[in-house]
Design a protein around this motif. Sequence first.
Motif, PDB file in Angstrom:
ATOM      1  N   ARG A  95     -18.863  77.816 -17.284  1.00  0.00           N
ATOM      2  CA  ARG A  95     -19.197  77.886 -18.702  1.00  0.00           C
ATOM      3  C   ARG A  95     -20.259  78.946 -18.946  1.00  0.00           C
ATOM      4  NH1 ARG A  95     -18.888  77.412 -23.265  1.00  0.00           N
ATOM      5  NH2 ARG A  95     -20.362  75.832 -23.959  1.00  0.00           N
ATOM      6  N   SER A 137     -11.663  67.295 -22.266  1.00  0.00           N
ATOM      7  CA  SER A 137     -12.967  67.049 -22.898  1.00  0.00           C
ATOM      8  C   SER A 137     -12.840  66.358 -24.255  1.00  0.00           C
ATOM      9  CB  SER A 137     -13.723  68.369 -23.082  1.00  0.00           C
ATOM     10  OG  SER A 137     -13.173  69.113 -24.152  1.00  0.00           O
ATOM     11  N   ALA A 138     -11.620  66.180 -24.735  1.00  0.00           N
ATOM     12  CA  ALA A 138     -11.448  65.518 -26.034  1.00  0.00           C
ATOM     13  C   ALA A 138     -12.063  64.123 -25.978  1.00  0.00           C
ATOM     14  CB  ALA A 138      -9.963  65.432 -26.383  1.00  0.00           C
ATOM     15  N   GLU A 139     -12.627  63.692 -27.110  1.00  0.00           N
ATOM     16  CA  GLU A 139     -13.354  62.422 -27.126  1.00  0.00           C
ATOM     17  C   GLU A 139     -12.376  61.261 -27.245  1.00  0.00           C
ATOM     18  OE1 GLU A 139     -16.911  60.855 -29.826  1.00  0.00           O
ATOM     19  OE2 GLU A 139     -17.344  62.826 -28.995  1.00  0.00           O
ATOM     20  N   ALA A 174     -24.985  63.991 -18.612  1.00  0.00           N
ATOM     21  CA  ALA A 174     -24.112  63.588 -19.721  1.00  0.00           C
ATOM     22  C   ALA A 174     -24.948  63.266 -20.955  1.00  0.00           C
ATOM     23  CB  ALA A 174     -23.276  62.381 -19.315  1.00  0.00           C
ATOM     24  N   ASN A 175     -24.779  64.069 -21.977  1.00  0.00           N
ATOM     25  CA  ASN A 175     -25.379  63.727 -23.267  1.00  0.00           C
ATOM     26  C   ASN A 175     -24.647  62.525 -23.849  1.00  0.00           C
ATOM     27  OD1 ASN A 175     -25.777  66.901 -23.035  1.00  0.00           O
ATOM     28  ND2 ASN A 175     -27.377  66.063 -24.341  1.00  0.00           N
ATOM     29  N   ASN A 183     -10.258  58.066 -15.665  1.00  0.00           N
ATOM     30  CA  ASN A 183     -10.890  58.904 -16.689  1.00  0.00           C
ATOM     31  C   ASN A 183     -11.194  60.267 -16.066  1.00  0.00           C
ATOM     32  OD1 ASN A 183     -12.502  58.473 -19.468  1.00  0.00           O
ATOM     33  ND2 ASN A 183     -13.695  59.849 -18.191  1.00  0.00           N
ATOM     34  N   ALA A 202     -13.185  64.103 -17.166  1.00  0.00           N
ATOM     35  CA  ALA A 202     -13.887  64.899 -18.186  1.00  0.00           C
ATOM     36  C   ALA A 202     -14.703  66.000 -17.507  1.00  0.00           C
ATOM     37  CB  ALA A 202     -14.803  64.010 -19.023  1.00  0.00           C
ATOM     38  N   PRO A 203     -14.851  67.156 -18.194  1.00  0.00           N
ATOM     39  CA  PRO A 203     -15.660  68.244 -17.633  1.00  0.00           C
ATOM     40  C   PRO A 203     -17.128  68.151 -18.037  1.00  0.00           C
ATOM     41  CG  PRO A 203     -14.472  69.025 -19.575  1.00  0.00           C
ATOM     42  CD  PRO A 203     -14.158  67.558 -19.440  1.00  0.00           C
ATOM     43  N   TYR A 204     -18.002  68.495 -17.083  1.00  0.00           N
ATOM     44  CA  TYR A 204     -19.451  68.512 -17.322  1.00  0.00           C
ATOM     45  C   TYR A 204     -20.023  69.800 -16.734  1.00  0.00           C
ATOM     46  CZ  TYR A 204     -19.320  63.770 -19.009  1.00  0.00           C
ATOM     47  OH  TYR A 204     -19.050  62.657 -19.764  1.00  0.00           O
ATOM     48  N   SER A 205     -20.450  70.718 -17.614  1.00  0.00           N
ATOM     49  CA  SER A 205     -20.981  71.990 -17.096  1.00  0.00           C
ATOM     50  C   SER A 205     -22.479  71.947 -16.849  1.00  0.00           C
ATOM     51  CB  SER A 205     -20.660  73.139 -18.048  1.00  0.00           C
ATOM     52  OG  SER A 205     -21.487  73.077 -19.180  1.00  0.00           O
ATOM     53  N   ASN A 219     -18.090  57.833 -21.340  1.00  0.00           N
ATOM     54  CA  ASN A 219     -17.280  56.975 -20.469  1.00  0.00           C
ATOM     55  C   ASN A 219     -17.540  57.268 -18.992  1.00  0.00           C
ATOM     56  OD1 ASN A 219     -16.037  55.867 -22.755  1.00  0.00           O
ATOM     57  ND2 ASN A 219     -14.466  57.450 -22.773  1.00  0.00           N
ATOM     58  N   THR A 220     -17.716  58.547 -18.669  1.00  0.00           N
ATOM     59  CA  THR A 220     -17.932  58.916 -17.264  1.00  0.00           C
ATOM     60  C   THR A 220     -19.183  58.224 -16.725  1.00  0.00           C
ATOM     61  OG1 THR A 220     -16.848  61.036 -17.630  1.00  0.00           O
ATOM     62  CG2 THR A 220     -18.286  60.880 -15.704  1.00  0.00           C
ATOM     63  N   TYR A 222     -16.271  81.186 -21.641  1.00  0.00           N
ATOM     64  CA  TYR A 222     -16.145  80.816 -20.231  1.00  0.00           C
ATOM     65  C   TYR A 222     -16.103  82.089 -19.392  1.00  0.00           C
ATOM     66  CZ  TYR A 222     -14.550  76.153 -21.787  1.00  0.00           C
ATOM     67  OH  TYR A 222     -14.457  74.906 -22.355  1.00  0.00           O
TER      68      TYR A 222
HETATM   69  C1  LIG Z   1     -16.220  73.006 -20.151  1.00  0.00           C
HETATM   70  C2  LIG Z   1     -16.912  71.813 -20.747  1.00  0.00           C
HETATM   71  C3  LIG Z   1     -18.132  71.424 -20.251  1.00  0.00           C
HETATM   72  C4  LIG Z   1     -18.795  70.303 -20.773  1.00  0.00           C
HETATM   73  N1  LIG Z   1     -20.003  69.950 -20.261  1.00  0.00           N
HETATM   74  C5  LIG Z   1     -20.629  68.849 -20.720  1.00  0.00           C
HETATM   75  C6  LIG Z   1     -21.895  68.454 -20.175  1.00  0.00           C
HETATM   76  O1  LIG Z   1     -22.436  69.097 -19.268  1.00  0.00           O
HETATM   77  N2  LIG Z   1     -22.476  67.333 -20.670  1.00  0.00           N
HETATM   78  C7  LIG Z   1     -21.893  66.582 -21.634  1.00  0.00           C
HETATM   79  O2  LIG Z   1     -22.465  65.570 -22.039  1.00  0.00           O
HETATM   80  N3  LIG Z   1     -20.685  66.934 -22.176  1.00  0.00           N
HETATM   81  C8  LIG Z   1     -20.049  68.031 -21.724  1.00  0.00           C
HETATM   82  N4  LIG Z   1     -18.826  68.385 -22.243  1.00  0.00           N
HETATM   83  C9  LIG Z   1     -18.184  67.482 -23.210  1.00  0.00           C
HETATM   84  C10 LIG Z   1     -17.498  66.280 -22.505  1.00  0.00           C
HETATM   85  O3  LIG Z   1     -16.497  66.747 -21.618  1.00  0.00           O
HETATM   86  C11 LIG Z   1     -16.879  65.378 -23.576  1.00  0.00           C
HETATM   87  O4  LIG Z   1     -17.915  64.762 -24.317  1.00  0.00           O
HETATM   88  C12 LIG Z   1     -15.955  64.304 -23.017  1.00  0.00           C
HETATM   89  O5  LIG Z   1     -15.281  63.663 -24.082  1.00  0.00           O
HETATM   90  C13 LIG Z   1     -16.674  63.252 -22.208  1.00  0.00           C
HETATM   91  O6  LIG Z   1     -15.705  62.353 -21.739  1.00  0.00           O
HETATM   92  P1  LIG Z   1     -16.034  60.896 -21.226  1.00  0.00           P
HETATM   93  O7  LIG Z   1     -16.626  60.108 -22.385  1.00  0.00           O
HETATM   94  O8  LIG Z   1     -14.689  60.395 -20.808  1.00  0.00           O
HETATM   95  O9  LIG Z   1     -16.991  61.018 -20.086  1.00  0.00           O
HETATM   96  C14 LIG Z   1     -18.185  69.540 -21.795  1.00  0.00           C
HETATM   97  C15 LIG Z   1     -16.962  69.965 -22.327  1.00  0.00           C
HETATM   98  C16 LIG Z   1     -16.341  71.094 -21.816  1.00  0.00           C
HETATM   99  C17 LIG Z   1     -15.034  71.540 -22.407  1.00  0.00           C
END
Ligand SMILES: Cc1cc2nc3c(=O)[nH]c(=O)nc-3n(C[C@H](O)[C@H](O)[C@H](O)COP(=O)(O)O)c2cc1C
Length: 227
Positions: A185, A98-100, A60-61, A39, A41-44, A70-71, A191
């Motif tokens: 971000r 970042s797509a769900e 992670a919200n 898996n 995913a980006p987290y800013s 998922n992360t 960005y």
């Molecule tokens: C640049 C960027 C930064 C993001 N930062 C966050 C974050 O800090 N916290 C969060 O919950 N989601 C953040 N997101 C949204 C997650 O990447 C998105 O919910 C993703 O589907 C999560 O994947 P996962 O369920 O595989 O972990 C961000 C998206 C982008 C494009």
Amino acid sequence: MYYEPGVIHHGLPHDPFKSCVVPRPIGWISTTNQDGTDNLAPYSQFQNITFDPPIVMFSANQNSSGQRKNTTENVEATGEFVWNMATYDLREAVSLSSAEFPAGVDEFKETGLTKAASRIVKPPRVLESPIQFECTYLQTVRLPGNGVMGTVDVVFGRVVGVHIADSALTADGRIDILKLRPLARLGYHDYTSVVDVFTLASPMSEIGAGGLEGSPDRVSAALAQKS
Ligand SMILES: Cc1cc2nc3c(=O)[nH]c(=O)nc-3n(C[C@H](O)[C@H](O)[C@H](O)COP(=O)(O)O)c2cc1C
């Protein structure tokens, strides 16, 4: 202007909050679930929080269905994750990842990125990224929040392995930030990337300067010099 979140509305067409804390480095986090699916995913809402030992966190919200992401689930289930540096060149893949996607979908495949094996942990690294940290899970702080997404899992991990591409280093052994253009971000859907670097002399003691630099070696040398 003045507002109180949740009490006095800001009255602006777009919420300003995330645009006030900028730029935020991006934790591009790879994990592996218990079934072995990778898996990414980006987290800013991401930072390093200390350097000796190095520890990072991401926040992670919940997702749009009110479930943990998922992360978070993968890190807690397996105890491991990898941080990959997001760069300007990789911006489209960062966004796409970042797509769900449902649990069990491998974002490496969806984005066309290449997996590089890690040395200590199971989750793979993003080969195209110039710097990666292999991390082991420390703990989660779960903070209750509002609505479907408000509750947040703040996940902490210790950095146990650091990969830096040779091409990411200057001739004098520093990370070549202007070449890498790390992605960050801003607010809204904006960005930035690092295109300007300047240096300030530190007013701190040699020990404090070692901390500012994040160098346990410099802190130890300064302490030895003092005693
Ligand atoms: C640049 C960027 C930064 C993001 N930062 C966050 C974050 O800090 N916290 C969060 O919950 N989601 C953040 N997101 C949204 C997650 O990447 C998105 O919910 C993703 O589907 C999560 O994947 P996962 O369920 O595989 O972990 C961000 C998206 C982008 C494009």
